[in-house]
Design an enzyme around this catalytic site. Sequence first.
Site: not given
Ligand code: NAD
Length: 248
Positions: A16, A143, A156-158, A160, A189
């Site tokens: 997702r 991030s 979380y920031a740490a 990343k 995002i």
């Molecule tokens: P999301 O929560 O929709 O997706 C995260 C995915 O990681 C999910 O499919 C979840 O099942 C999977 N996941 C979590 N723990 C897991 C594990 N232990 N093993 C396998 N899979 C696991 O979030 P997203 O927004 O799509 O985030 C994706 C990445 O982008 C993350 O690393 C997040 O920190 C980073 N990110 C997101 C944003 C934002 O604004 N959405 C901003 C900066 C960084």
Amino acid sequence: MFRLTGKVAVVTGGSRGIGRACCEALAEHGAHVVINYVRGEQAARECADAIIAAGGTAELAAFDVADTAATETALEAIIKAHGKIDILVANAGISIDGLLLRVKDEDLDKLWHTNVTGSITCARVAMKSMMRARSGRIIFMSSVVGEMGNVGQTAYAATKAAVIGAAKSIAREYAARNVTVNAIAPGFIDTDMTHAMNDQAKEAVLKAVPLGRTGSARDIAAACVYLASDEAGYVTGQVLRVNGGMYV
Ligand code: NAD
């Protein structure tokens, strides 16, 4: 440009959000995509079906990136089945927010194991295949807050920021093997992760985005395809900021 035909790509947390968009975009450009998921089997299957319906190829791989042994076994099985991993997108991540004085030890552990240990473990296993092939692409999902910090996101920031340190170090270690390692630092995002924020918090974040809108998972996927491509062969150890100007 950006053809990935014949490449095998593994995307963690690919069922997702940003991960799914990366899976679809990599497949659109010709890669065979291995979609990792931990809980959302139905969503992962839908992602694979969408890729196959669009003429691409994909398969599922269930493992928890925070479980080192399970991750090693699963990735080694992928390397055995396909003979290689060309592209690793270490995207799986969780966020647990809270002001410093309320940060719980167990949350620190959870965040570290998933976001940092999980990403490094995947890179360690994939690197064995990439070293042999003398080519490879590793993309870590950092991030914007890993570089700029944020109130309520110390833990979380740490993690990343740690991912950026890991990407730069691995980039230096394996440049001689023709493996590039970079991090993408997404801004705000529109995914399930940010849907959890209340409207007031969202409004405050949007005010800090010069482009005046949230990013889409496709915005991040485009950066991912670029870094995975042959055309990005001279780019390593970099942080690609896709954040609408939120942090420059
Ligand atoms: P999301 O929560 O929709 O997706 C995260 C995915 O990681 C999910 O499919 C979840 O099942 C999977 N996941 C979590 N723990 C897991 C594990 N232990 N093993 C396998 N899979 C696991 O979030 P997203 O927004 O799509 O985030 C994706 C990445 O982008 C993350 O690393 C997040 O920190 C980073 N990110 C997101 C944003 C934002 O604004 N959405 C901003 C900066 C960084």
